[in-house]
Design a protein around this motif. Structure first.
Motif, PDB file in Angstrom:
ATOM      1  N   ARG A  68       0.833  -1.195   0.000  1.00 12.44           N
ATOM      2  CA  ARG A  68       0.000   0.000   0.000  1.00 12.44           C
ATOM      3  C   ARG A  68       0.873   1.253   0.000  1.00 12.44           C
ATOM      4  NH1 ARG A  68      -5.225  -0.346   0.887  1.00 12.44           N
ATOM      5  NH2 ARG A  68      -6.121  -2.381   1.406  1.00 12.44           N
ATOM      6  N   GLN A 341     -14.428 -12.281  -4.167  1.00 12.08           N
ATOM      7  CA  GLN A 341     -14.713 -11.960  -5.555  1.00 12.08           C
ATOM      8  C   GLN A 341     -16.213 -11.694  -5.694  1.00 12.08           C
ATOM      9  OE1 GLN A 341     -12.440 -14.544  -8.463  1.00 12.08           O
ATOM     10  NE2 GLN A 341     -12.146 -15.763  -6.626  1.00 12.08           N
ATOM     11  N   GLN A 361     -18.784  -5.396  -6.500  1.00 16.74           N
ATOM     12  CA  GLN A 361     -17.457  -4.909  -6.869  1.00 16.74           C
ATOM     13  C   GLN A 361     -17.199  -3.550  -6.225  1.00 16.74           C
ATOM     14  OE1 GLN A 361     -15.026  -6.542  -8.733  1.00 16.74           O
ATOM     15  NE2 GLN A 361     -13.763  -4.824  -8.028  1.00 16.74           N
ATOM     16  N   GLY A 362     -18.218  -2.691  -6.182  1.00 17.36           N
ATOM     17  CA  GLY A 362     -18.067  -1.391  -5.538  1.00 17.36           C
ATOM     18  C   GLY A 362     -17.773  -1.522  -4.060  1.00 17.36           C
ATOM     19  N   ILE A 364     -16.275  -4.023  -2.594  1.00 20.81           N
ATOM     20  CA  ILE A 364     -14.894  -4.521  -2.455  1.00 20.81           C
ATOM     21  C   ILE A 364     -13.909  -3.365  -2.571  1.00 20.81           C
ATOM     22  CG2 ILE A 364     -13.118  -5.948  -3.549  1.00 20.81           C
ATOM     23  CD1 ILE A 364     -15.373  -7.909  -4.344  1.00 20.81           C
ATOM     24  N   GLU A 365     -14.118  -2.504  -3.559  1.00 23.22           N
ATOM     25  CA  GLU A 365     -13.196  -1.388  -3.772  1.00 23.22           C
ATOM     26  C   GLU A 365     -13.265  -0.377  -2.633  1.00 23.22           C
ATOM     27  OE1 GLU A 365     -14.203   0.055  -7.615  1.00 23.22           O
ATOM     28  OE2 GLU A 365     -13.400  -1.723  -8.667  1.00 23.22           O
ATOM     29  N   GLU A 366     -14.488  -0.158  -2.103  1.00 21.48           N
ATOM     30  CA  GLU A 366     -14.634   0.812  -1.009  1.00 21.48           C
ATOM     31  C   GLU A 366     -13.946   0.318   0.255  1.00 21.48           C
ATOM     32  OE1 GLU A 366     -18.152   3.395   1.236  1.00 21.48           O
ATOM     33  OE2 GLU A 366     -18.652   2.022  -0.412  1.00 21.48           O
ATOM     34  N   ASP A 368     -11.590  -1.898   0.381  1.00 23.83           N
ATOM     35  CA  ASP A 368     -10.158  -1.932   0.096  1.00 23.83           C
ATOM     36  C   ASP A 368      -9.538  -0.575   0.403  1.00 23.83           C
ATOM     37  OD1 ASP A 368      -7.771  -3.112  -0.848  1.00 23.83           O
ATOM     38  OD2 ASP A 368      -8.058  -2.230  -2.825  1.00 23.83           O
ATOM     39  N   GLY A 369     -10.261   0.487   0.075  1.00 23.06           N
ATOM     40  CA  GLY A 369      -9.763   1.829   0.349  1.00 23.06           C
ATOM     41  C   GLY A 369      -9.650   2.156   1.826  1.00 23.06           C
ATOM     42  N   ARG A 375      -4.783  -7.266  -1.622  1.00 20.53           N
ATOM     43  CA  ARG A 375      -4.758  -8.140  -2.789  1.00 20.53           C
ATOM     44  C   ARG A 375      -3.906  -9.354  -2.475  1.00 20.53           C
ATOM     45  NH1 ARG A 375      -6.411  -5.603  -7.663  1.00 20.53           N
ATOM     46  NH2 ARG A 375      -6.776  -3.377  -7.396  1.00 20.53           N
ATOM     47  N   ALA A 381      -6.621  -9.614  -8.864  1.00 25.78           N
ATOM     48  CA  ALA A 381      -7.794  -8.808  -8.528  1.00 25.78           C
ATOM     49  C   ALA A 381      -8.507  -9.358  -7.302  1.00 25.78           C
ATOM     50  CB  ALA A 381      -8.758  -8.775  -9.715  1.00 25.78           C
ATOM     51  N   ARG A 383      -9.196 -10.192  -3.516  1.00 25.56           N
ATOM     52  CA  ARG A 383      -8.855  -9.588  -2.231  1.00 25.56           C
ATOM     53  C   ARG A 383      -9.069 -10.580  -1.094  1.00 25.56           C
ATOM     54  NH1 ARG A 383      -9.919  -5.662  -6.258  1.00 25.56           N
ATOM     55  NH2 ARG A 383      -9.397  -3.575  -5.541  1.00 25.56           N
TER      56      ARG A 383
END
Length: 617
Positions: A68, A341, A361-362, A364-366, A368-369, A375, A381, A383
């Motif tokens: 990161r 996934q 997917q959104g 997961i990305e949120e 992740d942030g 990852r 891709a 997590r």
């Protein structure tokens, strides 16, 4: 491509040594076109081989994970590692959450030495998987490394060479590596340290590797490796928990430079005193104070107390409680997944309330942030949660949902995974309590397991299904393992008397390919060709296995009608065409590659180049 002279299981050919590795593994690992077969004068022409299939390499196991942007470079520890690799073995020992993997990932990007990466897990406890991944790790820098070793791992039609022969080949090929300072990082060694076989293989490699190759072993506990002699010679270094703890200065820099949230002196003092520099809790502290006022951060810092377990749970709950309801629900339910996934996330929710693939997917990305996902590797891709955070979430899940509800979730994931990864589906069926379906899923994974070498995963699952009536494919897998260990009699006993005529086509075919291996190991040509006839006459034999069996017949020195190189090339090209039409493009490439080798050995060089080009395309 000739058969290994040192494999006692190979029957002596009556003519020229066959240049064929005939196997259910025979469609997966390519070999270079250089260094092909030597054509020897004989009454029959020599023959080219389909190359062995080995386990599809999981990239995240041989690539360092992604760092990161907030990662703090810890100069004192990087310097300590740089000093330690002047010795043969460095032990990096600490409990979970002390930043071992992050430190090693940062170190691997430094110009000190080239670093090979191998992240171990419980499926790596058998020697076949270990050797396959060791070769894959070296190939990240030396793409042509390990060709002979991989050939030996495939051995005869459906088995492999003895372990000593394979390890001898691996060590010999390691000696040929360039004289460049290289470090092999074995991360999460605790995942395999209860396997005597695995520890023995690792020690053989450590003792027999060239001087330029050094080793870093990262584990949650001291590994049971026989290092006393090396230690007495000053060849073992160790970095432990106390060294890995963040110092007060590092905590201050981490929050100011990494997280962009400088801490007031009194808050820094509290966090330093209460977390004792435990990296995992510092990350959770950061996630806990997002968006909070200075006074709220101070209150949180003063409220941290208790031992490490309670401390981590407290902070994890702080993170969870801050999330909006939908995101919190996603995080909690996703703890059931080994890799997060979207297609699996959606089915964790009740029927009629499933989120769309895009929403999953959104999420997961949120998350992740927020810093609580990572990852599995830099190029993946997929997590995953930190293991400690996942353990916390699983305990929360067990309180929130009934056993029946959790089993229902696992069952839904299993049914989605069934067509994607039967072995993963088997795991979730077991967790769902659907043991018959789990056994069936293991059975449908037969071609994947038998043809890829995923022995560790399959063996672990078989061990969890001991009270379920065994599918014939389980017998086939167990027999294959016995054949690998050279116990032909025990393998024959397992297979004897089993009737597979009513089993699904893939199971019948894999079982027969195991019988083929047994016949070969027993040097029973009559049994070999009787089994080949069964495979050919069974109209439901999957095309992939039928083709492999036919190539065996075409190329075998025992065949009454051996095939010339040009004819074998045509056979392989037709097989590649059928594989490509059915979507098996990787298999098609390997078939074309082997066809090119056949053309090369027929001295048809233009044709060899043409077919090799098709393989690359």
């Amino acid at each position: 491509m000739s058969l290994p002279d040192d494999d006692p299981a190979m029957p002596p050919p009556s003519t020229a040594v066959p240049d064929v590795k005939r196997s259910t593994r025979s469609q997966m690992v390519a070999i270079p076109l250089t260094g092909g077969l030597k054509r020897e004068p004989a009454t029959e022409p020599a023959r080219a081989s389909p190359e062995p299939t080995l386990a599809p390499v999981v990239r995240s196991k041989i690539e360092p994970p992604q760092l990161r942007a907030s990662t703090l470079s810890r100069g004192r520890l990087l310097d300590a590692l740089a000093r330690s690799i002047t010795q043969r073995v460095t032990l990096l020992i600490a409990e979970a959450g002390y930043g071992k993997t992050t430190l090693l990932t940062d170190f691997s990007r430094r110009p000190v030495a080239r670093c090979l990466w191998y992240k171990l897990d419980s499926t790596d406890q058998d020697w076949v998987t270990l050797v396959n991944y060791l070769v894959a790790a070296v190939r990240e820098f030396e793409p042509a490394f390990g060709e002979r070793t991989l050939k030996l791992l495939a051995g005869d039609p459906t088995s492999i060479a003895p372990r000593d022969a394979v390890l001898g080949s691996l060590l010999a090929e390691l000696q040929l590596l360039p004289d460049i300072q290289t470090v092999l990082i074995l991360d999460d060694f605790h995942a395999i340290d209860e396997s005597e076989e695995a520890c023995e293989v690792v020690m053989r490699v450590v003792n027999g590797a060239p001087p330029a190759l050094r080793f870093i072993v990262a584990s949650r506990r001291r590994p049971p490796l026989l290092l006393a002699r090396m230690a007495s010679m000053g060849e073992v270094a160790e970095i432990g928990t106390d060294a890995l703890r963040f110092s007060r200065d590092e905590i201050e820099r981490l929050f100011a430079e990494g997280y962009g949230r400088p801490l007031a002196p009194d808050v820094l003092h509290e966090i330093d005193a209460r977390t004792r520099g435990w990296a995992a809790t510092l990350q959770l502290v950061n996630s806990s104070i997002r968006g909070k006022s200075e006074s709220a951060v101070r209150t949180l810092a003063h409220s941290i107390s208790g031992g490490e377990g309670r401390l981590y749970d407290f902070l994890a709950q702080e993170v969870l409680s801050q999330l909006p309801n939908g995101l919190r629900e996603f995080v909690l339910r996703s703890a059931l997944l080994q890799g997060i996934q979207p297609e699996y996330v959606t089915v964790l929710f009740d029927e009629g309330h499933e989120p769309s693939h895009e929403i999953a997917q959104g999420w997961i990305e949120e998350v992740d942030g927020l810093g609580i996902l990572s990852r599995t590797s830099e190029r993946s891709a997929v997590r995953q949660f930190h293991p400690l955070f996942r353990e916390f979430l699983l305990r929360r899940l067990a309180k929130r949902f009934t056993t029946a509800e959790l089993r229902h979730m696992h069952g839904r994931v299993a049914r989605v995974a069934a067509t994607r990864d039967p072995l993963l589906a088997c795991h979730h069926y077991i967790e769902a309590g659907e043991m018959t379906e789990a056994m069936h899923s293991l059975g449908t994974s037969a071609m994947l397991t038998m043809g890829s070498g995923r022995w560790g995963t399959a063996s672990e699952l078989i061990g969890r299904l001991q009270d379920v009536p065994a599918d014939p494919v389980v017998a086939a897998i167990q027999a294959r393992r016995l054949l690998e260990d050279g116990d032909v009699a025990a393998a024959a006993e397992i297979l004897s008397g089993m009737d597979v005529s009513l089993e699904p086509p893939a199971v019948r075919a894999v079982f027969r390919h195991t019988q083929l291996s047994l016949g070969w190991r027993s040097r029973d040509s009559e049994a070999v060709f009787a089994t080949l006839r069964e495979i050919e006459e069974d109209e439901e034999t999957p095309p992939l296995l039928r083709d492999i069996a036919q190539v065996f017949v075409d190329a075998s020195p025992l065949s009454p009608t051996p095939v010339t190189f040009p004819a074998l090339s045509q056979r392989l090209q037709r097989m590649a065409s059928r594989q490509a039409e059915s979507g098996h493009t990787y298999h098609a490439a390997i078939s074309l590659h082997n066809a090119a080798i056949a053309e090369l050995n027929a001295a048809r060089y233009r044709e060899a180049i043409r077919v090799a080009t098709l393989a690359l395309e």
